[in-house]
Write an enzyme that holds these catalytic residues in place. Structure first.
Site, PDB file in Angstrom:
ATOM      1  N   LYS A 140      17.852  -8.290   8.662  1.00 61.85           N
ATOM      2  CA  LYS A 140      17.928  -6.824   8.691  1.00 61.85           C
ATOM      3  C   LYS A 140      18.617  -6.375   9.978  1.00 61.85           C
ATOM      4  O   LYS A 140      18.357  -6.936  11.034  1.00 61.85           O
ATOM      5  CB  LYS A 140      16.512  -6.231   8.658  1.00 61.85           C
ATOM      6  CG  LYS A 140      15.832  -6.317   7.314  1.00 61.85           C
ATOM      7  CD  LYS A 140      14.417  -5.774   7.386  1.00 61.85           C
ATOM      8  CE  LYS A 140      13.646  -6.020   6.112  1.00 61.85           C
ATOM      9  NZ  LYS A 140      14.087  -5.193   4.972  1.00 61.85           N
ATOM     10  N   ASP A 142       5.258  -4.218   6.406  1.00 55.35           N
ATOM     11  CA  ASP A 142       5.538  -4.817   5.101  1.00 55.35           C
ATOM     12  C   ASP A 142       4.317  -5.491   4.469  1.00 55.35           C
ATOM     13  O   ASP A 142       4.418  -6.092   3.402  1.00 55.35           O
ATOM     14  CB  ASP A 142       6.706  -5.803   5.217  1.00 55.35           C
ATOM     15  CG  ASP A 142       7.605  -5.766   3.987  1.00 55.35           C
ATOM     16  OD1 ASP A 142       7.475  -4.814   3.194  1.00 55.35           O
ATOM     17  OD2 ASP A 142       8.409  -6.693   3.810  1.00 55.35           O
ATOM     18  N   GLU A 191      12.165 -10.750  -0.702  1.00 52.87           N
ATOM     19  CA  GLU A 191      11.148 -11.794  -0.660  1.00 52.87           C
ATOM     20  C   GLU A 191       9.792 -11.328  -1.184  1.00 52.87           C
ATOM     21  O   GLU A 191       8.991 -12.135  -1.633  1.00 52.87           O
ATOM     22  CB  GLU A 191      10.992 -12.313   0.780  1.00 52.87           C
ATOM     23  CG  GLU A 191      10.111 -11.461   1.700  1.00 52.87           C
ATOM     24  CD  GLU A 191      10.611 -10.035   1.876  1.00 52.87           C
ATOM     25  OE1 GLU A 191      11.840  -9.816   1.861  1.00 52.87           O
ATOM     26  OE2 GLU A 191       9.775  -9.124   2.012  1.00 52.87           O
ATOM     27  N   ARG A 238       8.967  -9.628  -3.818  1.00 49.17           N
ATOM     28  CA  ARG A 238       8.803  -9.897  -5.255  1.00 49.17           C
ATOM     29  C   ARG A 238       8.534 -11.382  -5.510  1.00 49.17           C
ATOM     30  O   ARG A 238       7.890 -11.731  -6.478  1.00 49.17           O
ATOM     31  CB  ARG A 238      10.052  -9.412  -6.014  1.00 49.17           C
ATOM     32  CG  ARG A 238      11.302 -10.154  -5.640  1.00 49.17           C
ATOM     33  CD  ARG A 238      12.569  -9.434  -6.089  1.00 49.17           C
ATOM     34  NE  ARG A 238      12.827  -8.234  -5.300  1.00 49.17           N
ATOM     35  CZ  ARG A 238      13.874  -7.425  -5.504  1.00 49.17           C
ATOM     36  NH1 ARG A 238      14.731  -7.676  -6.475  1.00 49.17           N
ATOM     37  NH2 ARG A 238      14.043  -6.361  -4.750  1.00 49.17           N
TER      38      ARG A 238
HETATM   39 ZN   LIG Z   1      12.447  -7.978   2.681  1.00 46.37          ZN
END
Ligand SMILES: [Zn+2]
Length: 480
Positions: free
Chosen positions: A257, A268, A329, A331
């Protein structure tokens, strides 16, 4: 803050009023105040017009009053926001005692008032050296003792909303998969619940290939799959799995990112924090439900062992996945957790929460969860609750084309669409998860990338972790 039922009327008296739009006359919703004419005189003196959400704090003969004007036909969320405003006003004036004279002695209104005040009493200031001095405010309500349990339960849920916020706000170097394991084990021990934790060795042995792949970049912060069981209704065949994405820090992996997108990636794991808050509330409230708390947890980091774009990985279900983007990632770890819980425990309903896609924010903004899945009946019930509780949700589709964009030449599926297939990314992410839901299992997926976090304080929603959807699902579990 302490909220309790009491006849004692110490401190500031909080009074709700309303203005008639035609006659401009002010009526008092709060009953049993006594010297109304005197209060009215003061309101006139201060030119208080009782406009929407207007409040005024004043003294009459050393007695303090806070008059708050609420709109006609107010919703429960208006009442919640009003209570938040009143609480902040009292706090600003450093008041220690207040007596709230509620407009209506109805259970749902009492709950909304307590939530509005209590959820506003939150600050994540652990790392601030010079903290503002906190004043503990005592609020009394002169209502029937029958509401004792209502108040207790509401405060329990609010505390868990705050714990969810804390988990999201805390540093990623503290909130690791091991930390989530630790708090889950503590909860299981305290409440005598069955718990199963798959560590890195078990994950490998049991072929949870997708969780393992994502975790490969962080060998010093190993992955976990945490499953806690609560049997609140042993006679019932219904079993609900609450699955939450516990990605404790997402660098994006080798698809790193960029700056401006990586700074808040400690959030997250908000899906995991949300299901933890829901599950803990249900256990503490002793709800008559059979629940599983399911948290797949890992970091998505960079090292020489990181999984790579182009890799094909075999999932726990047997399906192979071609990795097009290591930043998709969430999912992956959810897919293995979904397959595992379905195989081992056969839940009748699965509700998952994940900060899954930026596309859900593009579609719905920062305050609304995108909801997907096959269980329209449960969705409708949630939508009804959502309208009054202020936690917004919106149903989104998974069409055939959202599934088609995941077709791979070398594996059973892509993990993320490429090229123009990337449009509609919230739906194709949900389509990927759908591929791991077995026939006849009811399923709802909440993409909370936007509403899990707030960039500013707004009424009873604080800045940063919001704790949204804990109240929504607990309310659903209570009444269904
Ligand atoms: Zn991610």
């Amino acid at each position: 803050m302490i909220i309790k039922i009491s006849k004692e009327k110490k401190g500031v008296k909080i009074i709700f009023v309303q203005k008639d739009s035609r006659s401009k006359k002010i009526s008092f919703l709060s009953k049993g105040i006594g010297n109304i004419s005197e209060i009215k005189e003061y309101l006139k003196l201060y030119n208080f017009e009782a406009n929407k959400n207007q409040s005024i704090l004043f003294n009459i003969n050393k007695k303090k009053y806070l008059v708050f004007s609420i709109e006609k036909n107010y919703s429960l969320d208006t009442l919640r926001k009003s209570a938040s405003k009143i609480f902040k006003e009292l706090k600003k004036n450093k008041e220690k005692e207040a007596h709230l004279i509620i407009p209506n002695e109805k259970e749902e209104e009492i709950i909304a008032i307590i939530e509005g005040a209590n959820l506003s009493d939150y600050k994540f200031d652990k790392y601030i050296s010079k903290k503002e001095k906190d004043i503990n405010l005592n609020i009394t309500l002169d209502i029937s003792k029958n509401f004792e349990k209502t108040i207790k339960d509401t405060i329990t849920i609010c505390n868990n909303v705050k714990e969810t916020r804390d988990l999201v706000n805390e540093n990623a170097n503290l909130i690791t998969p091991i930390y989530l394991e630790k708090i889950s084990k503590k909860l299981a021990k305290d409440k005598k619940l069955k718990i199963k934790v798959l560590n890195e060795k078990n994950l490998k042995k049991e072929n949870l290939g997708l969780i393992e792949a994502v975790s490969k970049g962080s060998p010093k912060t190993p992955a976990r799959l945490i499953i806690v069981e609560y049997k609140g209704d042993p006679k019932s065949k219904e079993k609900i799995a609450l699955v939450g994405k516990g990605l404790t820090f997402d660098t994006g992996g080798l698809n790193l990112k960029p700056t401006n997108y990586i700074e808040d990636m400690k959030i997250d794991m908000a899906g995991a924090a949300t299901v933890y808050g829901i599950f803990k509330s249900a256990v503490e409230l002793k709800l008559k439900k059979n629940l599983f708390l399911v948290i797949p947890s890992t970091e998505n980091a960079i090292s020489e062992s990181s999984y790579k774009p182009g890799d094909v990985i075999k999932s726990y279900s047997g399906k192979t996945v071609e990795i097009t983007n290591t930043d998709a990632e969430g999912r992956l770890i959810l897919a293995d957790a979904l397959s595992y819980i379905q195989k081992k425990e056969k839940p009748t309903l699965i509700i998952d929460f994940a900060t899954l896609t930026g596309a859900s924010m593009v579609a719905l903004g920062m305050e609304t969860a995108a909801v997907f899945g096959n269980d329209n009946n449960t969705y409708k019930k949630l939508k009804k609750i959502s309208k009054e509780n202020g936690e917004k949700i919106w149903k989104m589709p998974i069409f055939k084309d959202h599934e088609n964009v995941l077709k791979s030449n070398i594996a059973d599926t892509l993990n993320a669409a490429i090229g123009k297939g990337r449009f509609g990314g919230a739906s194709s992410a949900a389509a990927f998860l759908k591929g791991f839901i077995e026939k006849d299992v009811k399923w709802l997926h909440f993409d909370i990338a936007g509403p899990a976090y707030s960039s500013s304080e707004n009424s009873y929603i604080p800045i940063n972790g919001t704790g949204r959807y804990v109240r929504l699902i607990v309310e659903y579990l209570k009444n269904n």
